[in-house]
Design a protein around this motif. Structure first.
Motif, PDB file in Angstrom:
ATOM      1  N   HIS A 100       0.956  -1.189   0.012  1.00  0.00           N
ATOM      2  CA  HIS A 100      -0.118   0.092  -0.067  1.00  0.00           C
ATOM      3  C   HIS A 100       0.929   1.372   0.029  1.00  0.00           C
ATOM      4  CE1 HIS A 100      -3.571  -2.581   0.698  1.00  0.00           C
ATOM      5  NE2 HIS A 100      -2.772  -3.205   1.927  1.00  0.00           N
ATOM      6  N   PRO A 101       1.466   1.497  -0.851  1.00  0.00           N
ATOM      7  CA  PRO A 101       2.348   2.758  -1.204  1.00  0.00           C
ATOM      8  C   PRO A 101       1.174   4.019  -1.416  1.00  0.00           C
ATOM      9  CG  PRO A 101       2.513   1.621  -3.057  1.00  0.00           C
ATOM     10  CD  PRO A 101       1.817   0.574  -2.246  1.00  0.00           C
ATOM     11  N   SER A 102       1.662   5.144  -0.638  1.00  0.00           N
ATOM     12  CA  SER A 102       0.673   6.211  -0.941  1.00  0.00           C
ATOM     13  C   SER A 102       1.619   7.502  -0.994  1.00  0.00           C
ATOM     14  CB  SER A 102      -0.116   6.302   0.449  1.00  0.00           C
ATOM     15  OG  SER A 102       0.782   6.587   1.551  1.00  0.00           O
ATOM     16  N   VAL A 103       0.647   8.377  -1.522  1.00  0.00           N
ATOM     17  CA  VAL A 103       1.481   9.918  -1.694  1.00  0.00           C
ATOM     18  C   VAL A 103       1.735  10.456  -0.549  1.00  0.00           C
ATOM     19  CG1 VAL A 103       0.811  12.039  -2.917  1.00  0.00           C
ATOM     20  CG2 VAL A 103      -0.006   9.920  -4.031  1.00  0.00           C
ATOM     21  N   SER A 104       2.883  11.079  -0.062  1.00  0.00           N
ATOM     22  CA  SER A 104       3.109  11.636   0.845  1.00  0.00           C
ATOM     23  C   SER A 104       2.504  12.852   1.025  1.00  0.00           C
ATOM     24  CB  SER A 104       4.657  11.770   1.115  1.00  0.00           C
ATOM     25  OG  SER A 104       5.003  12.535   2.051  1.00  0.00           O
ATOM     26  N   HIS A 105       2.107  13.275   1.966  1.00  0.00           N
ATOM     27  CA  HIS A 105       1.464  14.555   2.199  1.00  0.00           C
ATOM     28  C   HIS A 105       2.247  15.862   2.335  1.00  0.00           C
ATOM     29  CE1 HIS A 105      -2.778  15.960   2.983  1.00  0.00           C
ATOM     30  NE2 HIS A 105      -1.927  17.088   3.627  1.00  0.00           N
TER      31      HIS A 105
END
Length: 370
Positions: A100-105
């Motif tokens: 689950h890689p996600s966009v860093s805020h």
């Protein structure tokens, strides 16, 4: 070869009345000293060009087998069949996405298409898990697959916007992934988004404009605690209680022409903690370093114990009205909660990277340490 040899169809019947086995004849020409093509025999043609006089295989291969077929280079045979050792990328990508890689805020504005994995996950851990599931793949192939998906392990912070997270869950559960027009929660989130965008545009405006010499615009933030000493591999240091160091940074915002030296205020828990009074002392120390600047602007986050308290406000009012500095005004500008990425975070990331490359000690990449 194409300009010196031409082919013509031969007669279908020979002189003795028997059908001819040849379907074409070749005419050979070479240019004389006046650059005029002259017809020559095959032996003379091949010998002049350095080939064996009785071996015309080159002429046949170049001119083709059929006179009715136009001359053209042969088709490229590469890539017609998949190699036997080609790796199937589908299960490989599915395994990578399972983390689950996600966009860093923090980096959404600067790298919108890059995704990040948590700091406790490493490439070796992912590869070992993939091999344990009876998959065959080299470590280099796995690393390239992660890179091709534009996934990184670098994170500048852990902060996430609660409003944006709740909105994401809300639209998935109630609106099939898209915000609704007449939904009160979606309208409230839209106001939140517009406010965050407005503060970000104001920050960019301060960063892009040319500043006079008597104005300083900086972003201010407290780095996460640093545990000292850092001596990996030394057991006596590993099992020793660490001392906590604090690092408040005042990083310049804007163009290179506006850049000023970063001010770092560093102390440890043996001197003071990180309450409102100690943070206010860090502000006072930084203002002392810029005592001749007339106008100072600080971009800060919404942490009440650090940047939104009466101890800080009253102290700044007292300092700006004192005779210790020449500053005429101090302006505090706040980001919207959850959307607070600024130049100080990039500086903190550089400090962390420097500590990783020099595990024996801490090196602060700035020119002023108070």
């Amino acid at each position: 070869m194409f300009h010196s040899v031409c082919q013509v169809p031969t007669a279908k019947v020979c002189g003795d009345g028997k059908p001819s086995r040849r379907g074409r004849s070749f005419i050979y020409r070479l240019k004389d000293e006046d650059q005029v093509p002259q017809q020559v025999c095959k032996l003379f043609f091949l010998s002049t060009l350095g080939y064996h006089p009785t071996n015309d295989s080159l002429v046949l291969s170049v001119m083709g087998k059929d006179i009715s077929t136009p001359l053209a280079p042969p088709k490229d045979q590469r890539g017609r069949h998949a190699p036997a050792n080609k790796l199937d990328q589908k299960p490989l990508h599915e395994h990578i996405e399972s983390f689950h890689p996600s966009v860093s805020h923090y980096r959404r504005e600067h790298a919108p298409w890059r995704r990040y994995l948590p700091s406790d996950i490493s490439m070796k851990l992912m590869y070992a898990d993939y091999i344990e599931k009876d998959n065959k793949c080299s470590y280099e192939s796995y690393r390239k697959a992660v890179k091709s998906l534009n996934i990184s392990f670098t994170q500048l912070g852990e902060e996430q916007c609660e409003s944006c997270l709740l909105q994401e869950q809300h639209v998935k559960a109630d609106h099939q992934g898209e915000a609704a027009v007449n939904c009160p929660q979606c309208e409230k989130w839209q106001i939140h988004k517009d406010s965050a965008t407005g503060s970000r545009l104001h920050y960019q405006s301060d960063a892009e404009r040319d500043l006079p010499e008597d104005t300083s615009t900086r972003s201010v933030d407290l780095q996460k605690v640093i545990m000292l000493s850092r001596m990996p591999g030394v057991k006596s240091a590993v099992f020793t209680r660490r001392i906590v160091a604090y690092h408040e940074t005042f990083v310049s915002v804007g163009k290179k022409t506006n850049k000023k030296n970063t001010i770092s205020v560093v102390w440890h828990e043996g001197i003071a903690g990180r309450s409102a009074a100690e943070i206010t002392s860090a502000y006072a120390a930084a203002l002392e370093k810029e005592r001749d600047i007339k106008h100072i602007v600080y971009w800060v986050d919404n942490c009440s114990s650090q940047n939104k308290n009466w101890c800080l406000f009253s102290s700044l009012v007292s300092i700006v009205n004192s005779q210790t500095i020449s500053t005429e005004d101090i302006t505090l500008k706040f980001f919207h909660p959850g959307h607070t990425f600024m130049s100080a975070d990039s500086f903190h990331h550089g400090v962390e990277q420097e500590m990783k490359s020099r595990p024996g000690g801490v090196v602060f990449g700035c020119s002023r340490i108070v």
